[in-house]
Write a protein that holds these residues in place. Sequence first.
Motif, PDB file in Angstrom:
ATOM      1  N   GLY A 155       0.819  -1.206   0.000  1.00  0.00           N
ATOM      2  CA  GLY A 155       0.000   0.000   0.000  1.00  0.00           C
ATOM      3  C   GLY A 155       0.851   1.253   0.000  1.00  0.00           C
ATOM      4  N   ASP A 156       1.953   1.227   0.779  1.00  0.00           N
ATOM      5  CA  ASP A 156       2.878   2.363   0.785  1.00  0.00           C
ATOM      6  C   ASP A 156       3.504   2.568  -0.590  1.00  0.00           C
ATOM      7  OD1 ASP A 156       2.454   2.772   3.493  1.00  0.00           O
ATOM      8  OD2 ASP A 156       4.200   1.609   4.115  1.00  0.00           O
ATOM      9  N   LEU A 157       3.798   1.456  -1.270  1.00  0.00           N
ATOM     10  CA  LEU A 157       4.507   1.519  -2.550  1.00  0.00           C
ATOM     11  C   LEU A 157       3.594   1.830  -3.728  1.00  0.00           C
ATOM     12  CD1 LEU A 157       6.851  -1.602  -2.162  1.00  0.00           C
ATOM     13  CD2 LEU A 157       7.569   0.791  -2.151  1.00  0.00           C
ATOM     14  N   ARG A 158       2.430   1.197  -3.761  1.00  0.00           N
ATOM     15  CA  ARG A 158       1.607   1.227  -4.972  1.00  0.00           C
ATOM     16  C   ARG A 158       0.224   1.836  -4.779  1.00  0.00           C
ATOM     17  NH1 ARG A 158       5.981   0.760  -6.382  1.00  0.00           N
ATOM     18  NH2 ARG A 158       6.993  -1.011  -7.409  1.00  0.00           N
ATOM     19  N   GLY A 159      -0.075   2.279  -3.586  1.00  0.00           N
ATOM     20  CA  GLY A 159      -1.384   2.884  -3.356  1.00  0.00           C
ATOM     21  C   GLY A 159      -2.195   2.111  -2.337  1.00  0.00           C
ATOM     22  N   ARG A 160      -2.783   2.822  -1.377  1.00  0.00           N
ATOM     23  CA  ARG A 160      -3.511   2.163  -0.282  1.00  0.00           C
ATOM     24  C   ARG A 160      -4.872   1.613  -0.727  1.00  0.00           C
ATOM     25  NH1 ARG A 160      -0.551   6.370   2.535  1.00  0.00           N
ATOM     26  NH2 ARG A 160       1.324   5.306   3.271  1.00  0.00           N
ATOM     27  N   LYS A 161      -5.579   2.366  -1.563  1.00  0.00           N
ATOM     28  CA  LYS A 161      -6.912   1.910  -1.970  1.00  0.00           C
ATOM     29  C   LYS A 161      -6.869   0.584  -2.727  1.00  0.00           C
ATOM     30  CE  LYS A 161     -11.137   3.164  -4.436  1.00  0.00           C
ATOM     31  NZ  LYS A 161     -11.882   4.206  -5.178  1.00  0.00           N
ATOM     32  N   PRO A 162      -5.994   0.393  -3.735  1.00  0.00           N
ATOM     33  CA  PRO A 162      -5.969  -0.904  -4.429  1.00  0.00           C
ATOM     34  C   PRO A 162      -5.688  -2.069  -3.482  1.00  0.00           C
ATOM     35  CG  PRO A 162      -4.729   0.726  -5.666  1.00  0.00           C
ATOM     36  CD  PRO A 162      -5.062   1.353  -4.352  1.00  0.00           C
ATOM     37  N   MET A 163      -4.753  -1.877  -2.538  1.00  0.00           N
ATOM     38  CA  MET A 163      -4.424  -2.949  -1.597  1.00  0.00           C
ATOM     39  C   MET A 163      -5.574  -3.208  -0.633  1.00  0.00           C
ATOM     40  SD  MET A 163      -1.567  -4.154  -2.519  1.00  0.00           S
ATOM     41  CE  MET A 163      -1.857  -3.656  -4.223  1.00  0.00           C
ATOM     42  N   LEU A 164      -6.301  -2.136  -0.263  1.00  0.00           N
ATOM     43  CA  LEU A 164      -7.451  -2.311   0.623  1.00  0.00           C
ATOM     44  C   LEU A 164      -8.543  -3.106  -0.084  1.00  0.00           C
ATOM     45  CD1 LEU A 164      -8.862  -1.782   3.283  1.00  0.00           C
ATOM     46  CD2 LEU A 164      -9.538   0.476   2.444  1.00  0.00           C
ATOM     47  N   LEU A 165      -8.739  -2.839  -1.359  1.00  0.00           N
ATOM     48  CA  LEU A 165      -9.730  -3.602  -2.124  1.00  0.00           C
ATOM     49  C   LEU A 165      -9.317  -5.074  -2.235  1.00  0.00           C
ATOM     50  CD1 LEU A 165     -10.534  -1.040  -4.970  1.00  0.00           C
ATOM     51  CD2 LEU A 165     -12.039  -1.718  -3.085  1.00  0.00           C
ATOM     52  N   ILE A 166      -8.022  -5.316  -2.425  1.00  0.00           N
ATOM     53  CA  ILE A 166      -7.529  -6.702  -2.476  1.00  0.00           C
ATOM     54  C   ILE A 166      -7.734  -7.391  -1.126  1.00  0.00           C
ATOM     55  CG2 ILE A 166      -5.417  -8.087  -2.619  1.00  0.00           C
ATOM     56  CD1 ILE A 166      -4.460  -6.151  -4.802  1.00  0.00           C
ATOM     57  N   SER A 167      -7.454  -6.674  -0.048  1.00  0.00           N
ATOM     58  CA  SER A 167      -7.640  -7.220   1.299  1.00  0.00           C
ATOM     59  C   SER A 167      -9.089  -7.632   1.529  1.00  0.00           C
ATOM     60  CB  SER A 167      -7.213  -6.169   2.328  1.00  0.00           C
ATOM     61  OG  SER A 167      -7.392  -6.639   3.641  1.00  0.00           O
ATOM     62  N   LEU A 168     -10.015  -6.739   1.177  1.00  0.00           N
ATOM     63  CA  LEU A 168     -11.439  -7.044   1.352  1.00  0.00           C
ATOM     64  C   LEU A 168     -11.914  -8.123   0.389  1.00  0.00           C
ATOM     65  CD1 LEU A 168     -12.799  -3.431   1.878  1.00  0.00           C
ATOM     66  CD2 LEU A 168     -12.736  -5.252   3.586  1.00  0.00           C
ATOM     67  N   ALA A 169     -11.335  -8.156  -0.809  1.00  0.00           N
ATOM     68  CA  ALA A 169     -11.700  -9.200  -1.768  1.00  0.00           C
ATOM     69  C   ALA A 169     -11.320 -10.577  -1.228  1.00  0.00           C
ATOM     70  CB  ALA A 169     -11.012  -8.944  -3.107  1.00  0.00           C
ATOM     71  N   GLY A 170     -10.168 -10.669  -0.546  1.00  0.00           N
ATOM     72  CA  GLY A 170      -9.781 -11.931   0.076  1.00  0.00           C
ATOM     73  C   GLY A 170     -10.764 -12.350   1.148  1.00  0.00           C
ATOM     74  N   LEU A 171     -11.213 -11.373   1.952  1.00  0.00           N
ATOM     75  CA  LEU A 171     -12.197 -11.671   2.994  1.00  0.00           C
ATOM     76  C   LEU A 171     -13.502 -12.158   2.388  1.00  0.00           C
ATOM     77  CD1 LEU A 171     -12.816  -9.498   6.127  1.00  0.00           C
ATOM     78  CD2 LEU A 171     -14.753 -10.356   4.827  1.00  0.00           C
ATOM     79  N   VAL A 172     -13.937 -11.503   1.317  1.00  0.00           N
ATOM     80  CA  VAL A 172     -15.182 -11.883   0.644  1.00  0.00           C
ATOM     81  C   VAL A 172     -15.056 -13.269   0.010  1.00  0.00           C
ATOM     82  CG1 VAL A 172     -16.680 -11.348  -1.333  1.00  0.00           C
ATOM     83  CG2 VAL A 172     -16.001  -9.537   0.257  1.00  0.00           C
ATOM     84  N   ALA A 173     -13.932 -13.516  -0.672  1.00  0.00           N
ATOM     85  CA  ALA A 173     -13.725 -14.812  -1.318  1.00  0.00           C
ATOM     86  C   ALA A 173     -13.699 -15.931  -0.284  1.00  0.00           C
ATOM     87  CB  ALA A 173     -12.421 -14.794  -2.113  1.00  0.00           C
ATOM     88  N   GLY A 174     -13.033 -15.693   0.840  1.00  0.00           N
ATOM     89  CA  GLY A 174     -12.998 -16.702   1.895  1.00  0.00           C
ATOM     90  C   GLY A 174     -14.372 -16.971   2.478  1.00  0.00           C
ATOM     91  N   SER A 175     -15.145 -15.913   2.686  1.00  0.00           N
ATOM     92  CA  SER A 175     -16.501 -16.091   3.226  1.00  0.00           C
ATOM     93  C   SER A 175     -17.385 -16.850   2.246  1.00  0.00           C
ATOM     94  CB  SER A 175     -17.114 -14.723   3.547  1.00  0.00           C
ATOM     95  OG  SER A 175     -16.346 -14.040   4.508  1.00  0.00           O
ATOM     96  N   ALA A 176     -17.268 -16.532   0.953  1.00  0.00           N
ATOM     97  CA  ALA A 176     -18.063 -17.228  -0.059  1.00  0.00           C
ATOM     98  C   ALA A 176     -17.689 -18.704  -0.116  1.00  0.00           C
ATOM     99  CB  ALA A 176     -17.847 -16.573  -1.429  1.00  0.00           C
ATOM    100  N   LEU A 177     -16.403 -19.008  -0.034  1.00  0.00           N
ATOM    101  CA  LEU A 177     -15.970 -20.408  -0.036  1.00  0.00           C
ATOM    102  C   LEU A 177     -16.492 -21.142   1.196  1.00  0.00           C
ATOM    103  CD1 LEU A 177     -14.321 -22.731  -1.202  1.00  0.00           C
ATOM    104  CD2 LEU A 177     -12.295 -21.780  -0.077  1.00  0.00           C
ATOM    105  N   ALA A 178     -16.444 -20.473   2.354  1.00  0.00           N
ATOM    106  CA  ALA A 178     -16.936 -21.092   3.583  1.00  0.00           C
ATOM    107  C   ALA A 178     -18.432 -21.381   3.504  1.00  0.00           C
ATOM    108  CB  ALA A 178     -16.641 -20.178   4.775  1.00  0.00           C
ATOM    109  N   VAL A 179     -19.171 -20.489   2.869  1.00  0.00           N
ATOM    110  CA  VAL A 179     -20.610 -20.702   2.703  1.00  0.00           C
ATOM    111  C   VAL A 179     -20.887 -21.911   1.817  1.00  0.00           C
ATOM    112  CG1 VAL A 179     -22.669 -19.744   1.588  1.00  0.00           C
ATOM    113  CG2 VAL A 179     -21.309 -18.318   3.129  1.00  0.00           C
TER     114      VAL A 179
END
Length: 491
Positions: free
Chosen positions: A65-89
């Motif tokens: 995030g420091d190197l390439r931008g905080r928003k893109p990394m934050l979206l990736i972080s949340l996408a991982g959370l969403v993908a994990g939750s969908a898989l768990a469901v």
Amino acid sequence: MSPASGVLPALILAMLSFSVVQTAVVPILPSLAKELDVSGSDITWLMTANLLSAAVLTPLLGRFGDLRGRKPMLLISLAGLVAGSALAVGTHSFTWLVVARILQGAGGGVLPLAISIVRDELPTHKVTGGVAAISASMGVGSGLGLVATGLLLEHWSYKSIFWMGLVFGLLALALVALRVPTDPVTDKDGGADPLGALTLAGWLSALLVAVSQGNNWGWTSNRTLGLFAVAAVVCLVWIIIEAKVQHPLVDLTMMSRPAVAFTNLAGLLIGFGMYGSFMVISNFAQTPAKLAHYGFTATVLHAGIMLLPSAIGSMIAAPLGALLIARRGPRLPLVLGGVLGAAAMGYLALRHSHEADIYTASAIFGLGIGLAFSAMPAYINGAVPVEQSGIANGMNAVLRTVGGAIGTAVMAAILTGDTMKLPIPIALPTLDAYKHAFWTTTVICAIAAAVPFLIRTVKPATNTARAAAMAAADEVTADLGASPVRAKTGA
């Protein structure tokens, strides 16, 4: 509506999403073991995998995030959370559920990235309040997750818990995409450090697996001791690499500054206290009183409600912590956090026969945790440049996670080391075991309260900043924490 007005609610929701998801499975691990037909020792991998993933990915996402931008990394972080939750469901396999928990661990990157975004995007007079709200949201979400778990299990299956994570994650992902602007600050002169990232992941993995599985494998077993040895060796290699490369993942000079180093130590101790206390109080409340002659025979929901005051206390702590930082600097709220945590657990060690005792201690402890969490980023942000904010706060988040893993393991060892002899095949800790656990957490929190005094230079906010903080305090309650000015600290 100004562009920055929707930033803080989006970031708070993102932080709540991760903290709810991380702790929601804790009360249901025994029932999940039966549901998935796995042993009690194997089911703990659902927590170990998540803690491990969060510990490894948090600093990496923070630095990228420091190197390439905080928003893109934050979206990736949340996408991982969403993908994990969908898989768990969608799965009924224990193996795939562990994979899902690993993906959810990507949400650990929310904390450092969100703090960096607040520092970049909010008006100066709202930075400290915003950072305090986001950091305290970790305690709020953890408490709410325990309550929500019990409530959902009263009406639906365990799958509903992962549905909750999926809905929270999707809402947070959408709000961040719409409300958070493109980053103004990136470290254009920095570079990647793949070897540093690999060795960091290596020693954190070895350490967390050893700590998390030590009770199951035995603390003196070859596997446990071997992993501790691997963690020590790889950590040493990592330090050597970071000291020599041109663009280190973690700037060791920055990490050695007193304001950063001692705040990280406090984070480890407070993490120990928070996760350890949640586990002990929940188990104590659910103990069958007729068998053990203590406890409250509480359901998962009832035990979660007993911990609800901790979430409320953490919520109150966000604006309170911000005002204290603006008036006196971050030392006072960090000290108070440890003191209140110690007072709450000491109270439980002495008084635990009524439900009111649990509610009282939970509220005091939650207020303390929230104050401590609100102060830590203020110390760190005052000691590091903006372009290192993500990795600096990321390492603090990692140490909170490591502290939580150690706290949970130590509490489990204390409780399983002194059990009752019952005519039925159920191992219940003795009341003395719980008292020892409460006193242990008391001591750890008291040490955390002393740590800030090792940071010698603390610059309080200016009079102008204090006035701005007071004016912004009213806004905190309205949007769960958007308030005062950033306190400046010296290293």
